[in-house]
Write a protein that holds these residues in place. Sequence first.
Motif, PDB file in Angstrom:
ATOM      1  N   THR A  16     -54.027  19.985 -16.016  1.00  0.00           N
ATOM      2  CA  THR A  16     -54.197  19.987 -14.567  1.00  0.00           C
ATOM      3  C   THR A  16     -52.985  19.425 -13.829  1.00  0.00           C
ATOM      4  O   THR A  16     -52.855  19.621 -12.615  1.00  0.00           O
ATOM      5  N   ARG A  39     -60.629  17.171 -17.423  1.00  0.00           N
ATOM      6  CA  ARG A  39     -61.930  16.519 -17.532  1.00  0.00           C
ATOM      7  C   ARG A  39     -62.861  16.824 -16.368  1.00  0.00           C
ATOM      8  O   ARG A  39     -64.069  16.849 -16.534  1.00  0.00           O
ATOM      9  N   THR A  40     -62.313  17.035 -15.164  1.00  0.00           N
ATOM     10  CA  THR A  40     -63.171  17.203 -13.989  1.00  0.00           C
ATOM     11  C   THR A  40     -62.987  18.584 -13.366  1.00  0.00           C
ATOM     12  O   THR A  40     -61.883  19.131 -13.338  1.00  0.00           O
ATOM     13  N   SER A  41     -64.076  19.106 -12.839  1.00  0.00           N
ATOM     14  CA  SER A  41     -64.034  20.422 -12.212  1.00  0.00           C
ATOM     15  C   SER A  41     -63.088  20.436 -11.011  1.00  0.00           C
ATOM     16  O   SER A  41     -62.393  21.432 -10.777  1.00  0.00           O
ATOM     17  N   ALA A  42     -63.068  19.354 -10.260  1.00  0.00           N
ATOM     18  CA  ALA A  42     -62.224  19.316  -9.061  1.00  0.00           C
ATOM     19  C   ALA A  42     -60.747  19.484  -9.420  1.00  0.00           C
ATOM     20  O   ALA A  42     -60.034  20.274  -8.794  1.00  0.00           O
ATOM     21  N   LYS A  43     -60.288  18.751 -10.432  1.00  0.00           N
ATOM     22  CA  LYS A  43     -58.878  18.847 -10.821  1.00  0.00           C
ATOM     23  C   LYS A  43     -58.572  20.192 -11.470  1.00  0.00           C
ATOM     24  O   LYS A  43     -57.502  20.766 -11.264  1.00  0.00           O
ATOM     25  N   ALA A  59     -63.622  22.869 -17.411  1.00  0.00           N
ATOM     26  CA  ALA A  59     -63.679  21.406 -17.324  1.00  0.00           C
ATOM     27  C   ALA A  59     -64.470  20.872 -18.510  1.00  0.00           C
ATOM     28  O   ALA A  59     -65.642  21.219 -18.686  1.00  0.00           O
ATOM     29  N   SER A  60     -63.819  20.060 -19.340  1.00  0.00           N
ATOM     30  CA  SER A  60     -64.499  19.434 -20.478  1.00  0.00           C
ATOM     31  C   SER A  60     -63.645  18.275 -20.962  1.00  0.00           C
ATOM     32  O   SER A  60     -62.415  18.334 -20.915  1.00  0.00           O
ATOM     33  N   ASP A  61     -64.306  17.226 -21.435  1.00  0.00           N
ATOM     34  CA  ASP A  61     -63.631  16.040 -21.954  1.00  0.00           C
ATOM     35  C   ASP A  61     -63.463  16.205 -23.459  1.00  0.00           C
ATOM     36  O   ASP A  61     -64.431  16.072 -24.223  1.00  0.00           O
TER      37      ASP A  61
END
Length: 259
Positions: A16, A39-43, A59-61
């Motif tokens: 990202t 990790r986050t949908s926003a980024k 988005a996944s950690d």
Amino acid sequence: MIIDLSGKVALVTGSTEGIGFAIAKGLAEAGASVVINGRTSAKVDAAVARLGGSARGVASDLGSADGHDSLVAAVPRADIVVSNLGIFQPADFFDTDDATWDRHWQVNVMAAVRLARAYLPGMEANGWGRLLLLGSESAFNIPVEMIHYGVSKTADVALARGLAKRMAGTGVTVNSVLPGPTLSEGVAAMLEAEHARSGKSIGEVAADFVQAHRPSSILRRAASVEEVANMVVYLASPLASATTGAALRVDGGVIDTLM
């Protein structure tokens, strides 16, 4: 030299921002269909919007097995996989607890292990593929201020070498890339206090940091994220077909060795 990745699907983890985003951008400009991961949908959504074109995001950690499984479910195959995700946290060895060691191991090493297990068999079946692990000059120059990080990056280099041997003769190459100090968003944030205090440009502050903390640097400045990405894009291409099992340096000469 023309790099054409048309028709290839490229997955770049931790992409990202920073080196990861620069790699994704370089692969997209070479014609690959790129998958952004964070990790986050926003980024992730913001990075996909910046990249444009045919890029998509997941988005996944990847610091957990569950996060890895959700990524593979969304992206079941890829021709090019760049394991770029990584964390670093300066801390004295005697203040570094088990949780810090485990978090670095899960994110910096096991995420790459899981990616290899998931994607290499498909590459082998296809007769072509590229797996690239982002190591670091810290894999060879273990930084005293974060030994845990250096150890994890040494493991990445060893993993890439072992996987290259495992994939011998398949048309699939595996390599590691060793950036040195690089002026990513994360490094810029780390240097922001000195930037504000000194009145120097962020590039000058980064150069001062390199000369103070990586005195063996020949470049005498931090690399740009694009300079690191250029190496990765080349290694991801058909032009690098005879390069495998290698640790390619983009370290500005920090590692004091002839190899």
